[in-house]
Design an enzyme around this catalytic site. Sequence first.
Site, PDB file in Angstrom:
ATOM      1  N   ASN A 189      -3.996   1.622  15.061  1.00 53.25           N
ATOM      2  CA  ASN A 189      -4.590   1.245  16.352  1.00 53.25           C
ATOM      3  C   ASN A 189      -5.009   2.531  17.042  1.00 53.25           C
ATOM      4  OD1 ASN A 189      -2.229   2.198  17.882  1.00 53.25           O
ATOM      5  ND2 ASN A 189      -1.239   0.440  16.909  1.00 53.25           N
ATOM      6  N   SER A 206      -7.958  -5.104   9.646  1.00 57.35           N
ATOM      7  CA  SER A 206      -8.230  -6.061  10.744  1.00 57.35           C
ATOM      8  C   SER A 206      -7.816  -7.510  10.482  1.00 57.35           C
ATOM      9  CB  SER A 206      -9.717  -6.061  11.156  1.00 57.35           C
ATOM     10  OG  SER A 206     -10.023  -4.938  11.951  1.00 57.35           O
ATOM     11  N   THR A 207      -7.324  -7.834   9.268  1.00 63.00           N
ATOM     12  CA  THR A 207      -7.066  -9.254   8.987  1.00 63.00           C
ATOM     13  C   THR A 207      -5.622  -9.685   9.268  1.00 63.00           C
ATOM     14  OG1 THR A 207      -6.592  -8.883   6.640  1.00 63.00           O
ATOM     15  CG2 THR A 207      -8.885  -9.321   7.243  1.00 63.00           C
ATOM     16  N   GLY A 208      -4.821  -8.762   9.842  1.00 62.66           N
ATOM     17  CA  GLY A 208      -3.462  -9.132  10.234  1.00 62.66           C
ATOM     18  C   GLY A 208      -3.423  -9.411  11.720  1.00 62.66           C
ATOM     19  N   ILE A 210       0.827  -1.216   0.000  1.00 65.80           N
ATOM     20  CA  ILE A 210       0.000   0.000   0.000  1.00 65.80           C
ATOM     21  C   ILE A 210       0.861   1.266   0.000  1.00 65.80           C
ATOM     22  CG2 ILE A 210      -0.357   0.218   2.514  1.00 65.80           C
ATOM     23  CD1 ILE A 210      -3.448   0.654   1.397  1.00 65.80           C
ATOM     24  N   GLY A 223       2.777  -4.204  10.983  1.00 64.12           N
ATOM     25  CA  GLY A 223       1.974  -4.388   9.772  1.00 64.12           C
ATOM     26  C   GLY A 223       1.929  -3.151   8.884  1.00 64.12           C
ATOM     27  N   VAL A 224       0.740  -2.869   8.350  1.00 62.00           N
ATOM     28  CA  VAL A 224       0.552  -1.720   7.456  1.00 62.00           C
ATOM     29  C   VAL A 224       0.969  -0.426   8.160  1.00 62.00           C
ATOM     30  CG1 VAL A 224      -1.153  -0.389   6.163  1.00 62.00           C
ATOM     31  CG2 VAL A 224      -1.449  -2.827   6.387  1.00 62.00           C
ATOM     32  N   ASP A 225       0.567  -0.298   9.412  1.00 62.08           N
ATOM     33  CA  ASP A 225       0.839   0.908  10.199  1.00 62.08           C
ATOM     34  C   ASP A 225       2.344   1.200  10.232  1.00 62.08           C
ATOM     35  OD1 ASP A 225       0.238   2.995  11.859  1.00 62.08           O
ATOM     36  OD2 ASP A 225      -0.349   1.774  13.582  1.00 62.08           O
ATOM     37  N   TYR A 248      -4.988  -8.133  14.047  1.00 62.42           N
ATOM     38  CA  TYR A 248      -6.299  -8.101  14.701  1.00 62.42           C
ATOM     39  C   TYR A 248      -7.135  -9.360  14.449  1.00 62.42           C
ATOM     40  CZ  TYR A 248      -5.832  -3.313  16.504  1.00 62.42           C
ATOM     41  OH  TYR A 248      -5.431  -2.189  17.203  1.00 62.42           O
TER      42      TYR A 248
HETATM   43  P1  ADP Z   1      -4.699  -5.051  11.616  1.00 59.74           P
HETATM   44  O1  ADP Z   1      -4.039  -4.709  12.919  1.00 59.74           O
HETATM   45  O2  ADP Z   1      -5.866  -4.118  11.294  1.00 59.74           O
HETATM   46  O3  ADP Z   1      -5.049  -6.494  11.514  1.00 59.74           O
HETATM   47  P2  ADP Z   1      -2.269  -5.381  10.015  1.00 59.74           P
HETATM   48  O4  ADP Z   1      -1.409  -4.285   9.493  1.00 59.74           O
HETATM   49  O5  ADP Z   1      -1.699  -6.281  11.051  1.00 59.74           O
HETATM   50  O6  ADP Z   1      -3.620  -4.664  10.506  1.00 59.74           O
HETATM   51  O7  ADP Z   1      -2.752  -6.293   8.813  1.00 59.74           O
HETATM   52  C1  ADP Z   1      -3.755  -5.953   7.891  1.00 59.74           C
HETATM   53  C2  ADP Z   1      -3.432  -6.568   6.539  1.00 59.74           C
HETATM   54  O8  ADP Z   1      -2.469  -5.780   5.865  1.00 59.74           O
HETATM   55  C3  ADP Z   1      -2.846  -7.977   6.607  1.00 59.74           C
HETATM   56  O9  ADP Z   1      -3.490  -8.758   5.604  1.00 59.74           O
HETATM   57  C4  ADP Z   1      -1.380  -7.758   6.250  1.00 59.74           C
HETATM   58  O10 ADP Z   1      -0.817  -8.877   5.587  1.00 59.74           O
HETATM   59  C5  ADP Z   1      -1.465  -6.602   5.299  1.00 59.74           C
HETATM   60  N1  ADP Z   1      -0.246  -5.783   5.116  1.00 59.74           N
HETATM   61  C6  ADP Z   1       0.853  -5.692   5.894  1.00 59.74           C
HETATM   62  N2  ADP Z   1       1.734  -4.813   5.365  1.00 59.74           N
HETATM   63  C7  ADP Z   1       1.167  -4.316   4.227  1.00 59.74           C
HETATM   64  C8  ADP Z   1       1.563  -3.375   3.233  1.00 59.74           C
HETATM   65  N3  ADP Z   1       2.740  -2.751   3.275  1.00 59.74           N
HETATM   66  N4  ADP Z   1       0.712  -3.121   2.195  1.00 59.74           N
HETATM   67  C9  ADP Z   1      -0.486  -3.744   2.134  1.00 59.74           C
HETATM   68  N5  ADP Z   1      -0.921  -4.636   3.030  1.00 59.74           N
HETATM   69  C10 ADP Z   1      -0.104  -4.929   4.066  1.00 59.74           C
END
Ligand code: ADP
Length: 185
Positions: free
Chosen positions: A30, A129-131, A17, A38-40, A133
């Site tokens: 969060n 939420s699918t990582g 992303i 993760g994404v954050d 969480y």
């Molecule tokens: P949450 O805490 O809402 O579950 P996460 O970041 O742990 O968020 O995960 C949400 C989703 O994003 C997961 O499917 C994870 O594999 C995916 N993800 C992690 N890094 C990236 C990225 N750089 N770009 C896109 N998706 C990502």
Amino acid sequence: MEIIINKTKLRLIRGDITDQETDAIVNAANSGLMGGGGVDGAIHRRGGPKILEECKKIRQSEWPKGLPTGKAVITTGGNLKASFVIHTVGPIWRGGNNKEPELLTDAYRNSLKLAVSKGLKSIAFPSISTGAYGYPIWKASLIALSTVKEFLEKENKLDEIIFVLFSQSDLETYKDVAKEVIPNV
Ligand code: ADP
């Protein structure tokens, strides 16, 4: 995969992303808004310290106790290609009977509403939420896609929405569910 809903292009892709050139990318944040994994983590690493500075100001001025689950706020994109980051908090999966579906719907809907209210034209979502969480991907993708579809049926100010899935299997799930949720695909 590409679908047109009421003038808006909806794309499902595999990718990172933080590479997206949409007006905004959505952060699966969060409630603390201070970064995380993760994404954050990826967004704050690529976007640089400006995003965290703005998050701190939002905490001080609007949400001293943290951003509630399902709400969304916006910062600039710092060093990212995207001009803005919309930070939303998805629910932690606790078995499904603790308002998880409603709260995940709110996270998508409030992010979309915020983008439109700021006049943005394109937005990229991760799978909220699918990582960490733990929300089951199939159930989460059903909510993600049906919420976007319902929103676009009433609203045609957006040019493009992209779901950016990190793994091939997540992309396949989203594609399979899109075929169910969105007719004529
Ligand atoms: P949450 O805490 O809402 O579950 P996460 O970041 O742990 O968020 O995960 C949400 C989703 O994003 C997961 O499917 C994870 O594999 C995916 N993800 C992690 N890094 C990236 C990225 N750089 N770009 C896109 N998706 C990502």
